[in-house]
Design a protein around this motif. Structure first.
Motif, short mmCIF file in Angstrom:
data_model
loop_
_atom_site.label_atom_id
_atom_site.label_comp_id
_atom_site.label_asym_id
_atom_site.label_seq_id
_atom_site.Cartn_x
_atom_site.Cartn_y
_atom_site.Cartn_z
N LEU A 674 0.86 -1.17 0.00
CA LEU A 674 0.00 0.00 0.00
C LEU A 674 0.90 1.23 0.00
N SER A 675 0.67 2.11 -0.94
CA SER A 675 1.55 3.27 -1.09
C SER A 675 1.42 4.19 0.11
N PHE A 676 2.47 4.95 0.33
CA PHE A 676 2.49 5.91 1.43
C PHE A 676 1.39 6.96 1.25
N THR A 677 1.11 7.33 0.02
CA THR A 677 0.07 8.34 -0.24
C THR A 677 -1.29 7.84 0.23
N GLN A 678 -1.60 6.56 -0.05
CA GLN A 678 -2.87 6.01 0.38
C GLN A 678 -2.96 5.92 1.90
N LEU A 679 -1.91 5.41 2.51
CA LEU A 679 -1.94 5.23 3.96
C LEU A 679 -1.90 6.56 4.71
N SER A 680 -1.24 7.56 4.11
CA SER A 680 -1.14 8.84 4.80
C SER A 680 -2.51 9.50 4.94
N VAL A 681 -3.43 9.23 4.02
CA VAL A 681 -4.78 9.78 4.14
C VAL A 681 -5.46 9.22 5.39
N PHE A 682 -5.38 7.89 5.57
CA PHE A 682 -5.96 7.27 6.77
C PHE A 682 -5.24 7.75 8.03
N PHE A 683 -3.92 7.92 7.92
CA PHE A 683 -3.19 8.40 9.09
C PHE A 683 -3.64 9.81 9.47
N ASP A 684 -3.78 10.69 8.48
CA ASP A 684 -4.22 12.06 8.77
C ASP A 684 -5.60 12.07 9.42
N LEU A 685 -6.50 11.30 8.88
CA LEU A 685 -7.85 11.28 9.44
C LEU A 685 -7.83 10.79 10.88
N GLY A 686 -7.06 9.72 11.14
CA GLY A 686 -6.99 9.20 12.51
C GLY A 686 -6.30 10.15 13.45
N PHE A 687 -5.20 10.75 12.99
CA PHE A 687 -4.42 11.62 13.88
C PHE A 687 -5.19 12.88 14.23
N TYR A 688 -5.73 13.56 13.23
CA TYR A 688 -6.39 14.83 13.51
C TYR A 688 -7.74 14.64 14.20
N LEU A 727 -7.45 23.20 10.59
CA LEU A 727 -7.44 22.15 9.58
C LEU A 727 -7.52 22.73 8.17
N ILE A 728 -8.29 23.80 8.00
CA ILE A 728 -8.35 24.45 6.68
C ILE A 728 -6.98 24.95 6.27
N CYS A 729 -6.30 25.59 7.19
CA CYS A 729 -4.96 26.12 6.89
C CYS A 729 -4.00 24.99 6.52
N LEU A 730 -4.05 23.90 7.31
CA LEU A 730 -3.18 22.77 6.99
C LEU A 730 -3.53 22.17 5.62
N GLY A 731 -4.83 22.05 5.34
CA GLY A 731 -5.25 21.48 4.07
C GLY A 731 -4.81 22.31 2.89
N ILE A 732 -4.84 23.65 3.07
CA ILE A 732 -4.38 24.54 1.98
C ILE A 732 -2.87 24.45 1.83
N TYR A 733 -2.17 24.51 2.96
CA TYR A 733 -0.70 24.55 2.92
C TYR A 733 -0.14 23.24 2.34
N HIS A 734 -0.68 22.10 2.79
CA HIS A 734 -0.17 20.81 2.32
C HIS A 734 -0.94 20.26 1.13
N ARG A 735 -1.96 21.05 0.67
CA ARG A 735 -2.77 20.64 -0.48
C ARG A 735 -3.42 19.27 -0.24
N LYS A 736 -4.05 19.14 0.90
CA LYS A 736 -4.72 17.89 1.28
C LYS A 736 -6.22 18.14 1.33
N THR A 737 -6.89 17.62 0.35
CA THR A 737 -8.33 17.84 0.25
C THR A 737 -9.07 17.23 1.43
N HIS A 738 -8.64 16.04 1.90
CA HIS A 738 -9.37 15.37 2.97
C HIS A 738 -9.35 16.17 4.26
N LEU A 739 -8.27 16.93 4.48
CA LEU A 739 -8.24 17.77 5.69
C LEU A 739 -9.24 18.92 5.58
#
Length: 797
Positions: A674-688, A727-739
């Motif tokens: 499983l690629s890091f990109t896929q797992l990082s989405v689940f990690f972000d959701l769980g962490f935040y 979370l909006i600021c982080l999502g904009i800065y890191h370009r993470k739509t899920h955040l």
């Protein structure tokens, strides 16, 4: 012209197809001819004359059809092999798959017909004959045609007639003669029984002697005929004699003595001929008879010595008969043989254990009886080893039996104590010998012993848990036998896992099964390592709870036990802390040392599960400790500052667990699946999500400490709005739509909470603060979306 060309092209294609079919048929014909020759050659070896084999035609050189696109290509016929003979060969009947199948079916029909005609019909016939003789005899008896004496005489004459006819036909018709002889002997048994039981024409001793003679004759006939079915009839008759002729005298010693004599003779024959069915029938009849007597008639006061003596004799007869045959034949042990020896040993041990346990003078010496069993197998093993009799598997089996009885002797004598320790030691020893000496029998036998060790360890933990609820039985933490047994178990399975993963000692198991065993052993080791210390945490707090229990009295003078409520919360919190620390160390060890994919994914799942449970249960218990702290001292118990401080041990461990999880998903042994990109989405959701829950809990903690009213309304709503902005600021800065989507969902929940819950009890100032704060936050979020829309949308497009 175009019509002609098209017609020529179609005919050319059809011709090409026919050439392909011709090559296929030629190959099939040659294969069938070759198979016919093989079958005829085999048949000729059996001295059956056959016509000369059909000579296979030389293979036809295949024609490769031209491409269909070549419209005007000239067709050439297949080349003939110049070496092919020109003379015509004898014509043979056409051979096809249907003909071959018919011949094969005819052979099966012939075999079936032969079985029915030569075997089955004869057995059915003799049975029908016996039934017919019985019906005729019964009719004659009912009409008083013949006297009782003549009935018995005619019965014996019928039996002797069948036996004599069988002897006459033996030379030419062996199978048919054996069936007739079996039927004749069966008639002789029944007639003797009728003469004694119904008509009193002969005495008990005479009937017994006659049946014994019939048994000896049947056994000798079985040897001469070399037919086990005759011996089986003799065996059934021999075991039926004492029951048929019994007068309920209760003299069991006579019955057992008779069984010993019969077993020695029958088993000697079965060992000589190695008729396993006869051997096992005797085994089953003997032990079933003995067990039935023990359950129904045994009396400890009168039968104790007698029961042990004959129990030992039967055990020795079966054990020695089996070993003697194996040693004489120099055969290795298979699963069936091992099962027989183990069954014989454990039946003897089980019945002996039950007999001794029912005797007050021996029920505390059962461990010595178990050691005696081990000593018996040890002596046999030494004799086999010194005399170099048989192969190694027989010796190894005796060693396994020695280890088995030694391993259970001490737990039995100590009434179940230290059971897991002894079974662990035996499992390690068996696995070590099996792997290093490449003895598959030892390795395979170690697995059920490992299972017993696991069961024993669970029993120790259950005993420890129950002991903690009583002041009299509570045990000291760490310095107790349960911890020693647990550490020994962990060390033993650590050795087993090291040996199992050592490439110098390969497993005798199949590859797939060996992989399952490898991961199972690793899981058992890690689970035991984790629970050994976790159990001591629980034991400590259970002991403290019991030690600090006080007796309280109600106004009605009713007394009851009162325990410190903080200790139960501390117990669970510390077990959460230990679990998170253990999983962190395990994950880090996997990253640095093992780099195992399955362990990595298992670690991630366990990390997520423990984090969720901590957020659900742990934070709730921490809030209970805070409430107890705010109550200060109660009438019976005091809650100190550590009720607040423990929070700042648990929360860093949660973030440490997230950090090691993040390091895990970056590893190559994880990202290859499983690629890091896929797992990082689940990690972000769980962490935040976890960060949101923890920050909210922390806010409530300090607002309650400082006595702020409506903290769960005003404070939480503002915090959630600020967190959404974060979370909006982080999502904009890191370009993470899920955040950013998560932030919008959270802000929506905040607005629902505001209108459906907060406004009901808030004062005017509080409402103003909440609305203004959330309004400003919304404007900021909107501004950020507007300002950075090129970053958010254009880059993602």
């Amino acid at each position: 012209m175009s019509d002609y060309n098209e017609k020529i092209s179609q005919l050319q294609q059809r011709l090409d197809k026919m050439v392909e079919y011709q090559g296929y048929f030629d190959r099939e014909i040659n294969l069938i001819r070759s198979e016919i020759n093989v079958l005829r050659a085999t048949y000729q070896k059996q001295n059956v004359s056959q016509p000369p084999p059909i000579q296979a035609k030389p293979p036809v050189r295949e024609y490769v059809p031209p491409p269909h696109s070549a419209q005007n290509q000239t067709y050439t016929e297949p080349l003939k092999d110049s070496s092919a003979p020109t003379t015509s060969e004898p014509q043979t009947p056409p051979f096809s798959v249907s003909n071959y199948s018919s011949a094969h079916t005819q052979t099966e029909k012939n075999n079936l017909e032969k079985f029915i005609g030569e075997n089955l019909i004869s057995k059915i016939g003799i049975a029908i004959l016996i039934i017919g003789v019985g019906i005729g005899a019964q009719y004659a008896i009912d009409n008083n045609w013949i006297s009782p004496l003549m009935r018995i005489v005619f019965g014996y004459l019928t039996g002797f007639g069948l036996i004599g006819f069988a002897v006459k036909l033996k030379e030419k018709y062996l199978n048919f003669s054996a069936v007739l002889l079996s039927g004749g002997m069966a008639i002789m048994y029944f007639i003797t029984y009728f003469a004694y039981s119904y008509y009193n024409l002969i005495s008990q001793i005479s009937a017994f002697s006659v049946m014994l003679i019939f048994t000896v004759f049947t056994v000798l006939a079985a040897i001469i005929y070399n037919r086990v079915v005759i011996a089986q009839i003799g065996l059934v008759g021999a075991y039926a004699v004492p029951f048929l002729l019994s007068e309920n005298t209760g003299k069991v010693e006579i019955l057992f003595t008779y069984m010993v004599i019969i077993n020695v003779g029958i088993l000697a024959i079965s060992a000589y001929k190695y008729w396993r069915s006869l051997f096992y029938s005797s085994f089953i009849f003997t032990w079933m008879t003995y067990a039935a007597w023990y359950l129904a008639k045994y009396q400890n006061a009168h039968d104790f010595t007698l029961a042990l003596i004959f129990l030992s004799i039967f055990f020795v007869i079966f054990y020695s008969t089996f070993l003697v045959y194996k040693l004489l034949k120099h055969q290795t042990l298979d699963v069936e043989n091992v099962g027989f020896i183990l069954s014989n040993s454990f039946i003897f041990y089980g019945l002996g254990y039950a007999i001794l346990d029912g005797n007050p003078a021996w029920n505390n010496k059962l461990g010595f009886f178990t050691i005696a069993n081990a000593f018996i197998h040890f002596i046999i093993g030494v004799i086999l080893k010194k005399s170099r009799l048989g192969d190694k598997t027989v010796f190894y089996l005796t060693v396994i039996l020695v280890l088995t009885f030694v391993s259970i002797a001490f737990p039995i004598q100590s009434q179940g104590k230290w059971t897991a320790l002894f079974w662990t030691a035996e499992a390690v020893a068996l696995f070590w010998i099996g792997r290093t000496k490449r003895i598959s029998l030892f390795e395979n036998y170690s697995f059920p012993v490992m299972f017993l060790a696991v069961i024993g360890l669970f029993a120790e933990w259950i005993d420890l848990f129950s002991a903690g609820f009583s002041r009299e039985t509570a045990v000291a933490p760490i310095f107790n036998k349960y911890f020693v047994v647990g550490i020994f178990f962990v060390a033993g399975f650590g050795i087993i896992n090291w040996l199992n993963r050592n490439k110098n000692y390969e497993s005798s198991l199949q590859t797939d099964l060996a992989e399952i065993v490898k991961y199972t052993l690793s899981a058992i080791f890690l689970f035991a390592l984790y629970n050994v210390f976790r159990a001591e945490i629980g034991n400590y707090f259970h002991s403290e709870t019991v030690r600090t229990t006080v007796q309280a009295t109600t106004q009605d003078n009713y007394q009851y036990n009162l325990t410190n409520p903080a200790l139960s919360s501390f117990n669970i919190i510390w077990q959460f802390n230990y679990t998170m620390f253990f999983l962190t160390i395990l994950a880090w060890a996997n990253i640095i040392k093992f780099k195992n994919t399955i362990l990595g994914f298992a670690n991630l799942v366990l990390n997520a599960a423990v984090t969720f449970l901590f957020l659900l249960i742990g934070l709730y218990l921490l809030s209970d400790l805070r409430d107890l702290y705010l109550q200060k001292n109660t009438e019976y118990f005091q809650t100190g500052n550590f009720a607040i401080a423990i929070r700042y041990i648990s929360i860093p461990l949660v973030f440490l667990l997230f950090w090691v999880s993040y390091q895990t998903i970056k590893q190559e042994f994880i990202s290859r699946y499983l690629s890091f990109t896929q797992l990082s989405v689940f990690f972000d959701l769980g962490f935040y999500f976890s960060l949101w829950i923890i920050v909210s809990s922390e806010l409530l903690q300090w607002l309650d400490i400082f006595g702020v009213q409506d903290s769960h309304k005003l404070g939480l709503s503002i915090l959630w709005g600020v967190y959404s902005l974060f979370l909006i600021c982080l999502g904009i800065y890191h370009r993470k739509t899920h955040l950013r989507i998560g932030a919008i969902v959270l802000f929506s929940l905040t607005l629902l909470k505001l209108f459906l819950y907060d406004l009901s009890d808030l004062g005017t100032i509080s409402k103003t603060i909440v609305f203004v704060s959330l309004g400003i936050l919304l404007l900021i979020i909107s501004f950020l979306y507007t300002k950075y829309k090129h970053v958010i949308f254009e880059a993602e497009d």
